[in-house]
Design a protein around this motif. Structure first.
Motif, PDB file in Angstrom:
ATOM      1  N   UNK A   1      -1.389  -5.293   8.774  1.00 32.50           N
ATOM      2  CA  UNK A   1      -2.203  -6.502   8.746  1.00 32.50           C
ATOM      3  C   UNK A   1      -3.197  -6.388   7.603  1.00 32.50           C
ATOM      4  N   UNK A   2      -3.076  -7.298   6.651  1.00 32.02           N
ATOM      5  CA  UNK A   2      -4.021  -7.363   5.525  1.00 32.02           C
ATOM      6  C   UNK A   2      -4.198  -6.001   4.856  1.00 32.02           C
ATOM      7  N   UNK A   3      -3.083  -5.304   4.670  1.00 25.44           N
ATOM      8  CA  UNK A   3      -3.111  -4.017   3.986  1.00 25.44           C
ATOM      9  C   UNK A   3      -3.425  -2.823   4.861  1.00 25.44           C
ATOM     10  N   UNK A   4      -3.828  -3.070   6.104  1.00 24.62           N
ATOM     11  CA  UNK A   4      -4.100  -1.967   7.039  1.00 24.62           C
ATOM     12  C   UNK A   4      -2.853  -1.671   7.851  1.00 24.62           C
ATOM     13  N   UNK A   5      -2.473  -0.403   7.879  1.00 25.49           N
ATOM     14  CA  UNK A   5      -1.241   0.003   8.542  1.00 25.49           C
ATOM     15  C   UNK A   5      -1.577   0.660   9.882  1.00 25.49           C
ATOM     16  N   UNK A   6      -0.993   0.116  10.955  1.00 27.66           N
ATOM     17  CA  UNK A   6      -1.178   0.668  12.296  1.00 27.66           C
ATOM     18  C   UNK A   6       0.155   1.236  12.796  1.00 27.66           C
ATOM     19  N   UNK A   7       0.140   2.466  13.276  1.00 27.94           N
ATOM     20  CA  UNK A   7       1.355   3.060  13.828  1.00 27.94           C
ATOM     21  C   UNK A   7       1.715   2.379  15.146  1.00 27.94           C
ATOM     22  N   UNK A   8       3.000   2.084  15.302  1.00 26.21           N
ATOM     23  CA  UNK A   8       3.504   1.594  16.585  1.00 26.21           C
ATOM     24  C   UNK A   8       3.780   2.828  17.448  1.00 26.21           C
ATOM     25  N   UNK A   9       2.909   3.060  18.422  1.00 21.26           N
ATOM     26  CA  UNK A   9       2.975   4.263  19.257  1.00 21.26           C
ATOM     27  C   UNK A   9       4.189   4.225  20.169  1.00 21.26           C
TER      28      UNK A   9
END
Length: 294
Positions: free
Chosen positions: A65-73
């Motif tokens: 999202x908007x360049x921020x990467x979140x790991x899908x746990x």
């Protein structure tokens, strides 16, 4: 549970059957639990773990999202209660698919500190290497089960059986399977050789005596099938998570397989160098088949 943000939630459009590993989509549900954040999007390339038969693990990857990467746990199956505006996840799902008033969805679990809002436009990126390894393991497991049925059909049944597989062989796999697990480039099946199977007509004692020979013959069948380099096609009756999907492989020489399956899979047997099984008697009545793909 803490904050729940409400919004109309439609059935998730799944893309993994189309070999799509990245997609742009919009968030249609966000829910924070005590340990993480549940995010439901309009579409997804992620394969979720089934709440009914969890043999195929969830895909791994990221939400961006908007360049921020979140790991899908984790990636889970969910069912959304439209009337009560409530999401049920995994083992807490109280209805069967197709129930009126419920939409089945793919739930992406993120860390608790993930900052995601309704209607955000996000990108979902699957770990294609991991998904591919699971796909190879799953398709190899299907082939191995049919090869095992084929070998046992030739000498180890004394009665006909009402249950036949797609190749018209008596379906030992379906009758005896107790557990299955797909992993990277591997599939593990556990079979129960109990009294019921003997009553159905399987000569269990002879089968166990010949276990090494059966293993070798199954591996010969698998080598013959891989040499066809046959395509594997997933036929889908729709793009919703609950729409029926079928694993199809025409091996030629009069052998064509169509079977229901909701997992992710290879596109061709040409993707394999080899598939081999190992049969191990774990106890007097428990037989394990490990299928390994390379």
């Amino acid at each position: 549970m803490s904050e729940v943000l409400t919004h109309q939630v439609l059935p998730t459009k799944v893309l993994f059957t189309q070999e799509i590993t990245q997609s742009l989509t919009q968030v249609q549900w966000v829910e924070q639990t005590d340990t993480g954040s549940y995010v439901v999007t309009e579409n997804t390339p992620f394969h979720p773990v089934s709440h009914i038969w969890p043999d195929h693990p969830a895909d791994k990857g990221f939400l961006v999202l908007a360049g921020t990467k979140y790991a899908v746990i984790d990636c889970l199956t969910g069912a959304f209660d439209i009337e009560n505006n409530k999401l049920h996840v995994g083992a807490d799902i109280p209805v069967k698919r197709g129930e009126a008033g419920w939409h089945f969805v793919v739930v992406h679990e993120l860390a608790l500190d993930a900052v995601i809002n309704l209607s955000d436009d996000v990108e979902l990126i699957v770990d294609a290497n991991y998904q591919g390894a699971l796909s190879r393991g799953h398709s190899a497991g299907h082939l191995a089960s049919f090869a095992l049925n084929k070998v046992l059909e030739q000498a180890y049944w004394r009665k006909d059986a009402s249950r036949k597989d797609a190749l018209n062989n008596r379906d030992f796999h379906s009758y005896a399977q107790e557990l299955s697990l797909v992993s990277e480039n591997q599939s593990t099946d556990t079979y129960r050789l109990g009294k019921t199977l003997k009553k159905r007509g399987l000569n269990v004692a002879e089968m166990l005596t010949d276990l090494a020979e059966i293993e070798a013959r199954v591996n010969d069948v698998l080598a013959t099938w891989l040499a066809t380099k046959a395509p594997v096609v997933m036929k889908c009756e729709g793009d919703a998570l609950t729409d029926s999907r079928f694993w199809c492989c025409d091996l030629g020489i009069g052998e064509s397989i169509t079977m229901p399956c909701g997992g992710s899979h290879v596109q061709s047997l040409a993707e394999y160098n080899a598939i081999k099984i190992v049969l191990t008697l774990k106890s007097e009545q428990d037989l394990e088949m490990i299928t390994t793909a390379s």
